[in-house]
Design a protein around this motif. Structure first.
Motif, mmCIF file in Angstrom:
data_model
loop_
_atom_site.group_PDB
_atom_site.id
_atom_site.type_symbol
_atom_site.label_atom_id
_atom_site.label_comp_id
_atom_site.label_asym_id
_atom_site.label_seq_id
_atom_site.Cartn_x
_atom_site.Cartn_y
_atom_site.Cartn_z
ATOM 1 N N ARG A 1 9.381 20.355 -11.493
ATOM 2 C CA ARG A 1 10.846 20.485 -11.462
ATOM 3 C C ARG A 1 11.390 20.619 -10.044
ATOM 4 O O ARG A 1 12.570 20.395 -9.811
ATOM 5 N N TYR A 2 10.553 20.981 -9.090
ATOM 6 C CA TYR A 2 11.009 21.169 -7.702
ATOM 7 C C TYR A 2 10.793 19.921 -6.849
ATOM 8 O O TYR A 2 11.266 19.836 -5.720
ATOM 9 N N PHE A 3 10.042 18.968 -7.379
ATOM 10 C CA PHE A 3 9.651 17.807 -6.589
ATOM 11 C C PHE A 3 10.801 16.809 -6.461
ATOM 12 O O PHE A 3 11.485 16.517 -7.433
ATOM 13 N N ILE A 4 11.011 16.263 -5.270
ATOM 14 C CA ILE A 4 12.013 15.214 -5.087
ATOM 15 C C ILE A 4 11.358 13.876 -4.758
ATOM 16 O O ILE A 4 11.606 12.879 -5.410
ATOM 17 N N ASN A 5 10.504 13.871 -3.739
ATOM 18 C CA ASN A 5 10.109 12.585 -3.196
ATOM 19 C C ASN A 5 8.789 12.670 -2.422
ATOM 20 O O ASN A 5 8.496 13.685 -1.809
ATOM 21 N N ALA A 6 8.028 11.569 -2.487
ATOM 22 C CA ALA A 6 6.829 11.420 -1.664
ATOM 23 C C ALA A 6 6.974 10.130 -0.883
ATOM 24 O O ALA A 6 7.322 9.099 -1.452
ATOM 25 N N GLU A 7 6.731 10.201 0.412
ATOM 26 C CA GLU A 7 6.949 9.038 1.267
ATOM 27 C C GLU A 7 5.701 8.809 2.124
ATOM 28 O O GLU A 7 5.143 9.768 2.655
ATOM 29 N N ILE A 8 5.275 7.559 2.228
ATOM 30 C CA ILE A 8 4.193 7.223 3.152
ATOM 31 C C ILE A 8 4.857 6.762 4.440
ATOM 32 O O ILE A 8 5.645 5.821 4.432
ATOM 33 N N ARG A 9 4.578 7.442 5.531
ATOM 34 C CA ARG A 9 5.327 7.206 6.762
ATOM 35 C C ARG A 9 4.643 6.257 7.728
ATOM 36 O O ARG A 9 5.312 5.581 8.504
ATOM 37 N N ALA A 10 3.313 6.233 7.700
ATOM 38 C CA ALA A 10 2.607 5.349 8.621
ATOM 39 C C ALA A 10 1.147 5.213 8.213
ATOM 40 O O ALA A 10 0.623 6.049 7.478
ATOM 41 N N PHE A 11 0.533 4.147 8.701
ATOM 42 C CA PHE A 11 -0.910 3.970 8.542
ATOM 43 C C PHE A 11 -1.539 3.916 9.922
ATOM 44 O O PHE A 11 -0.978 3.355 10.856
ATOM 45 N N ARG A 12 -2.747 4.516 10.020
ATOM 46 C CA ARG A 12 -3.468 4.533 11.292
ATOM 47 C C ARG A 12 -4.898 4.078 11.063
ATOM 48 O O ARG A 12 -5.399 4.107 9.941
ATOM 49 N N ASN A 13 -5.540 3.687 12.153
ATOM 50 C CA ASN A 13 -6.933 3.257 12.074
ATOM 51 C C ASN A 13 -7.838 4.453 11.828
ATOM 52 O O ASN A 13 -7.650 5.507 12.408
ATOM 53 N N GLY A 14 -8.851 4.270 10.937
ATOM 54 C CA GLY A 14 -9.836 5.343 10.754
ATOM 55 C C GLY A 14 -10.334 5.469 9.336
ATOM 56 O O GLY A 14 -9.999 6.428 8.711
ATOM 57 N N SER A 15 -10.948 4.604 8.755
ATOM 58 C CA SER A 15 -10.788 3.352 8.040
ATOM 59 C C SER A 15 -9.308 3.064 7.972
ATOM 60 O O SER A 15 -8.751 2.415 8.833
ATOM 61 N N TYR B 1 2.810 14.937 -8.525
ATOM 62 C CA TYR B 1 3.649 16.143 -8.435
ATOM 63 C C TYR B 1 4.667 16.228 -9.568
ATOM 64 O O TYR B 1 4.991 17.316 -10.020
ATOM 65 N N LYS B 2 5.172 15.072 -10.044
ATOM 66 C CA LYS B 2 6.132 15.102 -11.153
ATOM 67 C C LYS B 2 5.499 15.650 -12.413
ATOM 68 O O LYS B 2 6.158 16.285 -13.234
ATOM 69 N N LYS C 1 4.783 12.376 3.655
ATOM 70 C CA LYS C 1 5.753 13.477 3.659
ATOM 71 C C LYS C 1 6.172 13.756 2.219
ATOM 72 O O LYS C 1 6.486 12.827 1.474
ATOM 73 N N LEU C 2 6.160 15.032 1.818
ATOM 74 C CA LEU C 2 6.581 15.441 0.479
ATOM 75 C C LEU C 2 7.857 16.261 0.603
ATOM 76 O O LEU C 2 7.975 17.089 1.502
ATOM 77 N N THR C 3 8.802 16.035 -0.304
ATOM 78 C CA THR C 3 10.046 16.804 -0.286
ATOM 79 C C THR C 3 10.243 17.514 -1.625
ATOM 80 O O THR C 3 10.132 16.892 -2.689
ATOM 81 N N PHE C 4 10.518 18.809 -1.550
ATOM 82 C CA PHE C 4 10.810 19.630 -2.726
ATOM 83 C C PHE C 4 12.175 20.285 -2.534
ATOM 84 O O PHE C 4 12.624 20.459 -1.398
ATOM 85 N N HIS C 5 12.802 20.669 -3.639
ATOM 86 C CA HIS C 5 14.043 21.449 -3.528
ATOM 87 C C HIS C 5 13.968 22.626 -4.499
ATOM 88 O O HIS C 5 13.225 22.595 -5.467
ATOM 89 N N LEU D 1 0.827 -1.204 0.000
ATOM 90 C CA LEU D 1 0.000 0.000 0.000
ATOM 91 C C LEU D 1 0.868 1.264 0.000
ATOM 92 O O LEU D 1 0.592 2.220 -0.722
ATOM 93 N N ALA D 2 1.931 1.247 0.799
ATOM 94 C CA ALA D 2 2.814 2.417 0.866
ATOM 95 C C ALA D 2 3.491 2.672 -0.477
ATOM 96 O O ALA D 2 3.620 3.826 -0.909
ATOM 97 N N THR D 3 3.918 1.609 -1.142
ATOM 98 C CA THR D 3 4.580 1.763 -2.444
ATOM 99 C C THR D 3 3.603 2.324 -3.470
ATOM 100 O O THR D 3 3.924 3.252 -4.222
ATOM 101 N N GLU D 4 2.394 1.791 -3.474
ATOM 102 C CA GLU D 4 1.394 2.224 -4.450
ATOM 103 C C GLU D 4 1.003 3.693 -4.231
ATOM 104 O O GLU D 4 0.908 4.476 -5.179
ATOM 105 N N LEU D 5 0.820 4.062 -2.976
ATOM 106 C CA LEU D 5 0.438 5.452 -2.677
ATOM 107 C C LEU D 5 1.588 6.414 -2.956
ATOM 108 O O LEU D 5 1.385 7.511 -3.475
ATOM 109 N N GLY D 6 2.806 5.985 -2.600
ATOM 110 C CA GLY D 6 3.979 6.825 -2.858
ATOM 111 C C GLY D 6 4.124 7.112 -4.346
ATOM 112 O O GLY D 6 4.397 8.241 -4.758
ATOM 113 N N ALA D 7 3.889 6.078 -5.176
ATOM 114 C CA ALA D 7 3.990 6.244 -6.627
ATOM 115 C C ALA D 7 2.904 7.193 -7.139
ATOM 116 O O ALA D 7 3.146 8.022 -8.020
ATOM 117 N N LYS D 8 1.731 7.079 -6.561
ATOM 118 C CA LYS D 8 0.610 7.930 -6.962
ATOM 119 C C LYS D 8 0.918 9.402 -6.673
ATOM 120 O O LYS D 8 0.714 10.284 -7.508
#
Ligand SMILES: *[C@@H]1O[C@H](CO)[C@@H](O)[C@H](O)[C@H]1NC(C)=O
Ligand SMILES: *[C@@H]1O[C@H](CO)[C@@H](O)[C@H](O)[C@H]1NC(C)=O
Ligand SMILES: *[C@@H]1O[C@H](CO)[C@@H](O)[C@H](O)[C@H]1NC(C)=O
Ligand SMILES: *[C@@H]1O[C@H](CO)[C@@H](O)[C@H](O)[C@H]1NC(C)=O
Length: 163
Positions: free
Chosen positions: A89-103, A81-82, A109-113, A69-76
């Motif tokens: 051009r400013y986008f570097i990375n999107a990372e899914i850091r955790a999942f919580r209950n609620g469905s 942003y790409k 986290k998004l990183t730009f430079h 799920l994290a890989t699929e969402l990160g790619a999305k």
């Protein structure tokens, strides 16, 4: 004869200047040097996926379900942003850091430079929280099906500037 010659010259001049303008415009848009992008800007937040079922497995990073799920969402998020003409051009990375209950609530986290010399105007406009947030939200409103397992509720989107 003279009039026709002058007309041809005028037309040639117009086409030449149009071609030069187009070339200059393209250069401005295409040429940028990412190695000069030394200033980092991060955004953090969360969103809700109402069609996912929360299980304990999702809280374990190493589990298949959480990694898939994290890989699929990160790619999305990366794709969204790409392919943004303003932010790509400013986008570097999107990372899914955790999942919580609620469905399921996902923390991301998004990183730009960006270049040091443009950081003030960029932070105020292009890479402002409003702009980065609105690009994400527009993408969520464009989702085709609310019953898709990967559907993200647009109203649940949260984002803050952060490190
Ligand atoms: C998730 O939250 C719901 C509602 O509060 C609860 O019924 C369910 O047991 C929770 N699931 C897990 C795996 O903690
Ligand atoms: C993870 O998924 C792969 C392929 O779907 C499977 O071969 C593997 O056994 C799974 N591992 C666990 C711990 O479930
Ligand atoms: C799980 O992911 C978080 C965020 O990426 C990380 O800080 C943490 O160390 C990871 N835990 C494990 C057990 O890999
Ligand atoms: C950016 O915003 C800050 C505070 O709102 C302001 O002081 C600054 O002049 C702005 N800079 C630019 C380049 O717009």
């Amino acid at each position: 004869m003279v009039i026709i010659f002058i007309l041809i010259v005028v037309i040639a001049v117009i086409f030449t200047s149009l071609a030069i303008c187009a070339a200059i415009h393209q250069d401005e848009d295409d040429i940028f040097d990412p190695s000069s992008f030394t200033v980092i800007q991060n955004f953090r937040g969360s969103f809700q996926m109402p069609n996912q079922v929360f299980t304990e497995e999702l809280t374990t990073n190493s589990s298949n379900k959480s990694q898939t799920l994290a890989t699929e969402l990160g790619a999305k998020l990366s794709d969204l942003y790409k392919t943004s003409s303003a932010l790509g051009r400013y986008f570097i990375n999107a990372e899914i850091r955790a999942f919580r209950n609620g469905s399921v609530i996902a923390d991301y986290k998004l990183t730009f430079h960006m270049p040091e010399e443009e950081k003030d105007p960029l932070r105020n406009f292009t890479l402002s929280r409003e702009m980065v947030y609105n690009v994400f939200r527009q993408f969520l409103y464009d989702q085709e099906s609310e019953s898709d397992p990967m559907f993200i509720d647009p109203a649940s989107l949260k984002m803050v500037l952060g490190n």
